[in-house]
Design a protein around this motif. Structure first.
Motif, PDB file in Angstrom:
ATOM      1  N   PHE A  10       0.767  -1.093  -0.072  1.00  0.00           N
ATOM      2  CA  PHE A  10      -0.116  -0.090  -0.070  1.00  0.00           C
ATOM      3  C   PHE A  10       0.817   1.262  -0.096  1.00  0.00           C
ATOM      4  CE2 PHE A  10      -2.568   3.320   2.013  1.00  0.00           C
ATOM      5  CZ  PHE A  10      -3.550   3.409   1.123  1.00  0.00           C
ATOM      6  N   ALA A  11       1.821   1.387   0.765  1.00  0.00           N
ATOM      7  CA  ALA A  11       2.925   2.281   0.747  1.00  0.00           C
ATOM      8  C   ALA A  11       3.371   2.706  -0.551  1.00  0.00           C
ATOM      9  CB  ALA A  11       3.919   2.278   1.905  1.00  0.00           C
ATOM     10  N   ALA A  12       4.013   1.420  -1.098  1.00  0.00           N
ATOM     11  CA  ALA A  12       4.478   1.630  -2.558  1.00  0.00           C
ATOM     12  C   ALA A  12       3.378   2.202  -3.428  1.00  0.00           C
ATOM     13  CB  ALA A  12       5.016   0.231  -3.009  1.00  0.00           C
ATOM     14  N   LEU A  13       2.350   1.787  -3.520  1.00  0.00           N
ATOM     15  CA  LEU A  13       1.272   2.092  -4.388  1.00  0.00           C
ATOM     16  C   LEU A  13       1.063   3.652  -4.242  1.00  0.00           C
ATOM     17  CD1 LEU A  13      -1.299  -0.657  -4.232  1.00  0.00           C
ATOM     18  CD2 LEU A  13      -0.084  -0.039  -6.332  1.00  0.00           C
ATOM     19  N   CYS A  14       0.868   3.927  -3.072  1.00  0.00           N
ATOM     20  CA  CYS A  14       0.564   5.312  -2.747  1.00  0.00           C
ATOM     21  C   CYS A  14       1.857   6.375  -3.098  1.00  0.00           C
ATOM     22  CB  CYS A  14       0.508   5.679  -0.964  1.00  0.00           C
ATOM     23  SG  CYS A  14      -1.094   5.202  -0.425  1.00  0.00           S
ATOM     24  N   SER A  15       2.854   6.065  -2.598  1.00  0.00           N
ATOM     25  CA  SER A  15       4.181   6.865  -3.235  1.00  0.00           C
ATOM     26  C   SER A  15       4.500   6.825  -4.493  1.00  0.00           C
ATOM     27  CB  SER A  15       5.369   6.769  -2.125  1.00  0.00           C
ATOM     28  OG  SER A  15       5.742   5.455  -2.433  1.00  0.00           O
ATOM     29  N   GLU A  16       4.359   5.668  -5.235  1.00  0.00           N
ATOM     30  CA  GLU A  16       4.776   5.382  -6.529  1.00  0.00           C
ATOM     31  C   GLU A  16       3.674   6.106  -7.644  1.00  0.00           C
ATOM     32  OE1 GLU A  16       7.969   5.142  -7.402  1.00  0.00           O
ATOM     33  OE2 GLU A  16       8.508   5.228  -5.244  1.00  0.00           O
ATOM     34  N   PHE A  18      -0.118   6.708  -6.908  1.00  0.00           N
ATOM     35  CA  PHE A  18      -1.384   7.536  -6.467  1.00  0.00           C
ATOM     36  C   PHE A  18      -1.098   9.040  -6.231  1.00  0.00           C
ATOM     37  CE2 PHE A  18      -3.338   3.284  -5.713  1.00  0.00           C
ATOM     38  CZ  PHE A  18      -4.397   3.441  -6.623  1.00  0.00           C
ATOM     39  N   LEU A  19      -0.026   9.080  -5.260  1.00  0.00           N
ATOM     40  CA  LEU A  19       0.000  10.391  -4.821  1.00  0.00           C
ATOM     41  C   LEU A  19       0.574  11.385  -6.074  1.00  0.00           C
ATOM     42  CD1 LEU A  19       1.609   9.983  -1.439  1.00  0.00           C
ATOM     43  CD2 LEU A  19      -0.406  11.129  -2.026  1.00  0.00           C
ATOM     44  N   PRO A  20       1.430  11.125  -7.021  1.00  0.00           N
ATOM     45  CA  PRO A  20       1.722  11.965  -7.973  1.00  0.00           C
ATOM     46  C   PRO A  20       0.464  12.250  -9.013  1.00  0.00           C
ATOM     47  CG  PRO A  20       3.283  10.257  -7.882  1.00  0.00           C
ATOM     48  CD  PRO A  20       2.370   9.750  -7.155  1.00  0.00           C
ATOM     49  N   ARG A  21      -0.564  11.398  -8.974  1.00  0.00           N
ATOM     50  CA  ARG A  21      -1.728  11.825  -9.821  1.00  0.00           C
ATOM     51  C   ARG A  21      -3.090  11.978  -9.174  1.00  0.00           C
ATOM     52  NH1 ARG A  21       1.274   7.508 -11.167  1.00  0.00           N
ATOM     53  NH2 ARG A  21       1.832   7.115 -13.312  1.00  0.00           N
ATOM     54  N   ALA A  24      -5.170  14.925 -10.389  1.00  0.00           N
ATOM     55  CA  ALA A  24      -5.734  14.673 -11.640  1.00  0.00           C
ATOM     56  C   ALA A  24      -7.093  13.659 -11.190  1.00  0.00           C
ATOM     57  CB  ALA A  24      -5.253  14.286 -12.403  1.00  0.00           C
ATOM     58  N   LEU A  25      -6.640  12.820 -10.571  1.00  0.00           N
ATOM     59  CA  LEU A  25      -7.911  11.724 -10.391  1.00  0.00           C
ATOM     60  C   LEU A  25      -9.174  12.327  -9.637  1.00  0.00           C
ATOM     61  CD1 LEU A  25      -5.467   8.693  -9.308  1.00  0.00           C
ATOM     62  CD2 LEU A  25      -6.698   8.675 -11.381  1.00  0.00           C
ATOM     63  N   ALA A  26      -8.673  13.038  -8.717  1.00  0.00           N
ATOM     64  CA  ALA A  26      -9.842  13.530  -7.666  1.00  0.00           C
ATOM     65  C   ALA A  26     -10.911  14.523  -8.736  1.00  0.00           C
ATOM     66  CB  ALA A  26      -9.382  14.272  -6.436  1.00  0.00           C
ATOM     67  N   GLN A  50       1.001   9.160   5.251  1.00  0.00           N
ATOM     68  CA  GLN A  50       0.117   9.149   3.849  1.00  0.00           C
ATOM     69  C   GLN A  50      -1.130   9.894   3.904  1.00  0.00           C
ATOM     70  OE1 GLN A  50      -0.940   5.128   4.430  1.00  0.00           O
ATOM     71  NE2 GLN A  50       1.097   4.182   3.498  1.00  0.00           N
ATOM     72  N   LEU A  51      -1.377  10.284   5.159  1.00  0.00           N
ATOM     73  CA  LEU A  51      -2.679  11.262   5.160  1.00  0.00           C
ATOM     74  C   LEU A  51      -2.175  12.742   5.047  1.00  0.00           C
ATOM     75  CD1 LEU A  51      -5.759  12.199   6.075  1.00  0.00           C
ATOM     76  CD2 LEU A  51      -4.969  12.085   8.443  1.00  0.00           C
ATOM     77  N   ALA A  52      -0.975  13.015   5.655  1.00  0.00           N
ATOM     78  CA  ALA A  52      -0.375  14.465   5.314  1.00  0.00           C
ATOM     79  C   ALA A  52      -0.201  14.459   3.848  1.00  0.00           C
ATOM     80  CB  ALA A  52       0.660  14.550   6.174  1.00  0.00           C
ATOM     81  N   ALA A  53       0.395  13.760   3.429  1.00  0.00           N
ATOM     82  CA  ALA A  53       0.915  13.592   1.845  1.00  0.00           C
ATOM     83  C   ALA A  53      -0.505  13.784   0.921  1.00  0.00           C
ATOM     84  CB  ALA A  53       1.514  12.466   1.364  1.00  0.00           C
ATOM     85  N   ALA A  54      -1.563  13.054   1.321  1.00  0.00           N
ATOM     86  CA  ALA A  54      -2.848  13.195   0.454  1.00  0.00           C
ATOM     87  C   ALA A  54      -3.595  14.493   0.515  1.00  0.00           C
ATOM     88  CB  ALA A  54      -3.954  12.202   0.909  1.00  0.00           C
TER      89      ALA A  54
END
Length: 140
Positions: A10-16, A18-21, A24-26, A50-54
């Motif tokens: 999950f951490a890898a999916l988030c950082s690599e 989801f977070l960069p996109r 645009a996704l939202a 993860q919350l702070a980054a989002a």
């Protein structure tokens, strides 16, 4: 997949991915299903970083402003739920919602109607009960 993935996955999916996109996704600028994916991501956030980054990646003004809809409003709600669940960033997220709704320190009378309707133009509880308010006029 997000909710059942291991913490490392999950951490890898988030950082690599989801977070960069995330922005645009939202806003559905990448794909129509983007806001719904961000909602699920918010449900699955597991740690304060993860919350702070989002929260940093998203603009509540865009998610609650003109042109936004129920999918974007739900993203904000899911992020606020994550703040409560993790007991983190409550002050900053609440301040972001108030700023997005155009509510300041002197707007106590207007705060609840605007927040309940998710409509910055709603300035009284009577406006919430206005007869004839059509579904197309409602902010969501």
């Amino acid at each position: 997949v997000l909710e059942t993935a291991s913490a490392e996955t999950f951490a890898a999916l988030c950082s690599e991915f989801f977070l960069p996109r995330l922005a645009a996704l939202a806003t559905a600028s990448d794909a129509d299903f983007g806001p719904f994916l961000v909602q699920r991501l918010a449900d699955a956030i597991r740690s304060p970083p993860q919350l702070a980054a989002a929260l940093k990646a998203l603009d509540f003004g865009a998610l609650l402003g003109p042109g936004s809809g129920p999918p974007q409003h739900t993203i904000v709600i899911k992020l606020l739920e994550a703040c409560l669940r993790l007991r983190k960033d409550l002050d900053t997220s609440a301040a972001a919602v108030f700023a997005a709704m155009g509510l300041g320190e002197g707007d106590h009378r207007r705060a609840w109607p605007a927040l309940l309707a998710l409509d910055p133009g709603c300035d009284s509880t009577l406006a919430l009960l206005k007869p004839g308010r059509e579904a197309s006029e409602a902010p969501f």
